[in-house]
Write a protein that holds these residues in place. Structure first.
Motif, PDB file in Angstrom:
ATOM      1  N   LEU A  42      -1.925   0.990  -0.922  1.00 28.53           N
ATOM      2  CA  LEU A  42      -1.205   0.141   0.353  1.00 28.53           C
ATOM      3  C   LEU A  42      -0.832  -0.339  -0.523  1.00 28.53           C
ATOM      4  O   LEU A  42      -1.118  -1.081  -1.676  1.00 28.53           O
ATOM      5  CB  LEU A  42      -2.833  -1.388   1.260  1.00 28.53           C
ATOM      6  CG  LEU A  42      -1.518  -2.090   1.974  1.00 28.53           C
ATOM      7  CD1 LEU A  42      -2.243  -2.340   2.902  1.00 28.53           C
ATOM      8  CD2 LEU A  42      -1.229  -2.916   0.726  1.00 28.53           C
TER       9      LEU A  42
ATOM     10  N   VAL B 259       3.528  -3.193  -0.792  1.00 28.46           N
ATOM     11  CA  VAL B 259       4.899  -3.312  -0.385  1.00 28.46           C
ATOM     12  C   VAL B 259       6.049  -3.696  -1.387  1.00 28.46           C
ATOM     13  O   VAL B 259       6.307  -3.507  -2.796  1.00 28.46           O
ATOM     14  CB  VAL B 259       4.997  -4.733  -0.274  1.00 28.46           C
ATOM     15  CG1 VAL B 259       5.792  -5.311   0.004  1.00 28.46           C
ATOM     16  CG2 VAL B 259       3.302  -4.926   0.886  1.00 28.46           C
TER      17      VAL B 259
ATOM     18  N   GLY C  54       5.831 -11.806  -0.857  1.00 32.38           N
ATOM     19  CA  GLY C  54       5.968 -12.457  -0.410  1.00 32.38           C
ATOM     20  C   GLY C  54       6.136 -13.491   0.963  1.00 32.38           C
ATOM     21  O   GLY C  54       6.541 -14.596   0.644  1.00 32.38           O
TER      22      GLY C  54
ATOM     23  N   GLY D 122       4.767 -12.314   3.938  1.00 40.48           N
ATOM     24  CA  GLY D 122       3.848 -12.402   4.389  1.00 40.48           C
ATOM     25  C   GLY D 122       3.596 -10.503   5.017  1.00 40.48           C
ATOM     26  O   GLY D 122       2.596 -10.512   5.779  1.00 40.48           O
TER      27      GLY D 122
ATOM     28  N   GLY E 170       2.790  -8.356   3.568  1.00 34.14           N
ATOM     29  CA  GLY E 170       1.223  -7.109   2.324  1.00 34.14           C
ATOM     30  C   GLY E 170       0.086  -7.939   3.778  1.00 34.14           C
ATOM     31  O   GLY E 170      -0.395  -6.652   4.031  1.00 34.14           O
ATOM     32  N   GLN E 171      -0.246  -8.591   4.164  1.00 28.79           N
ATOM     33  CA  GLN E 171      -0.745  -9.205   5.521  1.00 28.79           C
ATOM     34  C   GLN E 171      -0.731  -8.495   6.374  1.00 28.79           C
ATOM     35  O   GLN E 171      -1.946  -7.974   6.917  1.00 28.79           O
ATOM     36  CB  GLN E 171      -1.015 -10.593   5.281  1.00 28.79           C
ATOM     37  CG  GLN E 171      -1.732 -10.828   6.445  1.00 28.79           C
ATOM     38  CD  GLN E 171      -1.903 -12.598   6.144  1.00 28.79           C
ATOM     39  OE1 GLN E 171      -2.329 -13.358   5.411  1.00 28.79           O
ATOM     40  NE2 GLN E 171      -1.896 -12.931   7.275  1.00 28.79           N
TER      41      GLN E 171
ATOM     42  N   ALA F 166      -4.982  -8.223  -9.504  1.00 28.85           N
ATOM     43  CA  ALA F 166      -4.376  -8.174  -9.012  1.00 28.85           C
ATOM     44  C   ALA F 166      -4.755  -7.716  -7.052  1.00 28.85           C
ATOM     45  O   ALA F 166      -4.507  -8.602  -6.255  1.00 28.85           O
ATOM     46  CB  ALA F 166      -3.010  -8.446  -9.301  1.00 28.85           C
TER      47      ALA F 166
ATOM     48  N   HIS G  83      -8.848 -12.407  -0.967  1.00 28.52           N
ATOM     49  CA  HIS G  83      -8.304 -13.631   0.227  1.00 28.52           C
ATOM     50  C   HIS G  83      -8.432 -12.786   1.636  1.00 28.52           C
ATOM     51  O   HIS G  83      -8.258 -14.027   2.179  1.00 28.52           O
ATOM     52  CB  HIS G  83      -6.726 -13.156  -0.583  1.00 28.52           C
ATOM     53  CG  HIS G  83      -5.554 -14.399   0.147  1.00 28.52           C
ATOM     54  ND1 HIS G  83      -6.361 -16.434  -0.408  1.00 28.52           N
ATOM     55  CD2 HIS G  83      -4.830 -14.712   1.246  1.00 28.52           C
ATOM     56  CE1 HIS G  83      -4.864 -16.954   0.319  1.00 28.52           C
ATOM     57  NE2 HIS G  83      -4.368 -15.853   1.023  1.00 28.52           N
TER      58      HIS G  83
HETATM   59  C1  LIG Z   1      -0.737  -7.131  -2.623  1.00 26.16           C
HETATM   60  C2  LIG Z   1       0.531  -6.221  -2.283  1.00 26.16           C
HETATM   61  C3  LIG Z   1       0.354  -5.641  -0.889  1.00 26.16           C
HETATM   62  C4  LIG Z   1       0.613  -7.733  -1.731  1.00 26.16           C
HETATM   63  O1  LIG Z   1       1.919  -8.349  -0.507  1.00 26.16           O
HETATM   64  P1  LIG Z   1       2.643  -9.227  -0.034  1.00 26.16           P
HETATM   65  O2  LIG Z   1       3.786  -9.125   0.838  1.00 26.16           O
HETATM   66  O3  LIG Z   1       3.642  -9.981  -1.724  1.00 26.16           O
HETATM   67  O4  LIG Z   1       2.191  -9.717  -0.245  1.00 26.16           O
HETATM   68  P2  LIG Z   1       2.172 -11.774   0.909  1.00 26.16           P
HETATM   69  O5  LIG Z   1       3.228 -12.296   1.475  1.00 26.16           O
HETATM   70  O6  LIG Z   1       1.471 -10.747   2.823  1.00 26.16           O
HETATM   71  O7  LIG Z   1       0.630 -12.249   0.869  1.00 26.16           O
HETATM   72  C5  LIG Z   1      -0.702 -12.807   1.932  1.00 26.16           C
HETATM   73  C6  LIG Z   1      -1.292 -13.788   1.615  1.00 26.16           C
HETATM   74  O8  LIG Z   1      -2.072 -12.844   0.213  1.00 26.16           O
HETATM   75  C7  LIG Z   1      -2.067 -13.835  -0.663  1.00 26.16           C
HETATM   76  N1  LIG Z   1      -1.720 -12.891  -1.933  1.00 26.16           N
HETATM   77  C8  LIG Z   1      -0.518 -11.749  -1.901  1.00 26.16           C
HETATM   78  N2  LIG Z   1      -0.765 -11.383  -3.272  1.00 26.16           N
HETATM   79  C9  LIG Z   1      -2.279 -11.568  -3.213  1.00 26.16           C
HETATM   80  C10 LIG Z   1      -3.380 -11.897  -4.820  1.00 26.16           C
HETATM   81  N3  LIG Z   1      -2.625 -10.565  -6.059  1.00 26.16           N
HETATM   82  N4  LIG Z   1      -4.098 -12.332  -4.822  1.00 26.16           N
HETATM   83  C11 LIG Z   1      -4.261 -12.789  -4.341  1.00 26.16           C
HETATM   84  N5  LIG Z   1      -3.725 -13.235  -2.958  1.00 26.16           N
HETATM   85  C12 LIG Z   1      -2.829 -12.955  -2.680  1.00 26.16           C
HETATM   86  C13 LIG Z   1      -0.900 -14.411  -0.217  1.00 26.16           C
HETATM   87  O9  LIG Z   1      -0.555 -15.666  -0.571  1.00 26.16           O
HETATM   88  C14 LIG Z   1      -0.691 -14.395   0.867  1.00 26.16           C
HETATM   89  O10 LIG Z   1      -2.058 -15.972   1.676  1.00 26.16           O
HETATM   90  P3  LIG Z   1      -1.514 -16.522   2.547  1.00 26.16           P
HETATM   91  O11 LIG Z   1      -1.839 -15.862   4.378  1.00 26.16           O
HETATM   92  O12 LIG Z   1      -2.940 -17.803   2.580  1.00 26.16           O
HETATM   93  O13 LIG Z   1      -0.548 -17.712   2.146  1.00 26.16           O
HETATM   94  C15 LIG Z   1       2.006  -6.600  -3.092  1.00 26.16           C
HETATM   95  O14 LIG Z   1       1.486  -7.250  -4.452  1.00 26.16           O
HETATM   96  C16 LIG Z   1       2.153  -4.906  -3.729  1.00 26.16           C
HETATM   97  O15 LIG Z   1       2.580  -3.877  -3.305  1.00 26.16           O
HETATM   98  N6  LIG Z   1       1.715  -4.936  -4.566  1.00 26.16           N
HETATM   99  C17 LIG Z   1       1.811  -3.709  -6.209  1.00 26.16           C
HETATM  100  C18 LIG Z   1       0.600  -2.743  -5.240  1.00 26.16           C
HETATM  101  C19 LIG Z   1      -0.666  -2.547  -4.965  1.00 26.16           C
HETATM  102  O16 LIG Z   1      -0.919  -4.008  -6.429  1.00 26.16           O
HETATM  103  N7  LIG Z   1      -1.513  -2.917  -4.044  1.00 26.16           N
HETATM  104  C20 LIG Z   1      -2.565  -3.272  -3.959  1.00 26.16           C
HETATM  105  C21 LIG Z   1      -4.230  -2.243  -3.749  1.00 26.16           C
HETATM  106  S1  LIG Z   1      -3.475  -0.325  -3.956  1.00 26.16           S
END
Ligand SMILES: CC(C)(COP(=O)(O)OP(=O)(O)OC[C@H]1O[C@@H](n2cnc3c(N)ncnc32)[C@H](O)[C@@H]1OP(=O)(O)O)[C@@H](O)C(=O)NCCC(=O)NCCS
Length: 169
Positions: free
Chosen positions: A94, A96, A102, A104, A106-107, A137, A144
């Motif tokens: 998964l 983004v 940042g 929302g 990813g959520q 992360a 979370h």
């Molecule tokens: C992890 C990832 C999907 C988050 O996407 P994003 O669009 O930045 O996250 P969002 O804006 O939807 O965040 C939603 C909530 O999760 C929290 N959040 C986001 N990343 C977080 C992290 N690494 N650790 C803890 N909380 C996190 C946010 O603070 C937010 O919290 P809230 O709803 O209480 O305000 C993105 O950073 C990503 O693609 N990372 C690289 C790939 C990866 O690690 N994928 C995951 C597993 S393979």
């Protein structure tokens, strides 16, 4: 916000080449392997699209999976028959795109994956959804959102389908 974005199965018209989430294995997978995995039945690929611009914001993958009962806490398995393995659905990847972090999304992508898992579980049966976190992360992101760690696998987490059913997705 949900009206602005839609998720759909990956197809050859989606622009995968410019996708960049910053985690190289996830970018490389999406650009070079995802289509093949989908054709071979190894994973179903879904993309999140910004309907106003057509931009590809993120992706996730779903596959069938199974877990050993001893990997899960006793309160989840104690009343179950002693099956060798238990049915699950895997959200294997998964991500983004960095340009859309940042906000929302990813959520939104995760909730899309969970809603699809819940719907699928009505057809094939599944006890839990499992996610693979590529690093700390990613693990924190899933924690979370209420995922619980497996006792015997550092970067693998789960959420019971029964919990997802209560989310009102
Ligand atoms: C992890 C990832 C999907 C988050 O996407 P994003 O669009 O930045 O996250 P969002 O804006 O939807 O965040 C939603 C909530 O999760 C929290 N959040 C986001 N990343 C977080 C992290 N690494 N650790 C803890 N909380 C996190 C946010 O603070 C937010 O919290 P809230 O709803 O209480 O305000 C993105 O950073 C990503 O693609 N990372 C690289 C790939 C990866 O690690 N994928 C995951 C597993 S393979």
């Amino acid at each position: 916000m949900e009206d602005r974005y839609r998720s759909e199965p990956l197809n050859r018209h989606h622009d995968r080449a410019s996708f960049s989430c910053g985690v190289e294995v996830l970018d490389r997978y999406f650009q070079h392997q995802a289509g093949q995995d989908q054709r071979r039945g190894l994973a179903a690929l879904y993309v999140l699209i910004d309907a106003t611009t057509g931009a590809l914001v993120g992706y996730h993958t779903l596959s069938t999976f199974s877990v050993f009962p001893k990997s899960l806490p006793a309160e989840l398995t104690a009343r179950l028959p002693r099956y060798e393995t238990l049915p699950a659905i895997l959200v294997g990847r998964l991500a983004v795109d960095r340009r859309y972090r940042g906000q929302g999304l990813g959520q939104l992508l995760l909730l899309d994956a969970l809603a699809r898992c819940l719907a699928i579980s009505h057809d094939i049966g599944a006890l839990v959804v499992v996610v693979e976190a590529k690093d700390d992360a990613a693990r924190a992101f899933y924690e979370h959102h209420g995922f619980l760690p497996f006792a015997d696998h550092e970067h693998r987490l789960y959420m019971p389908i029964a919990t997802i059913a209560k989310l009102g997705l």
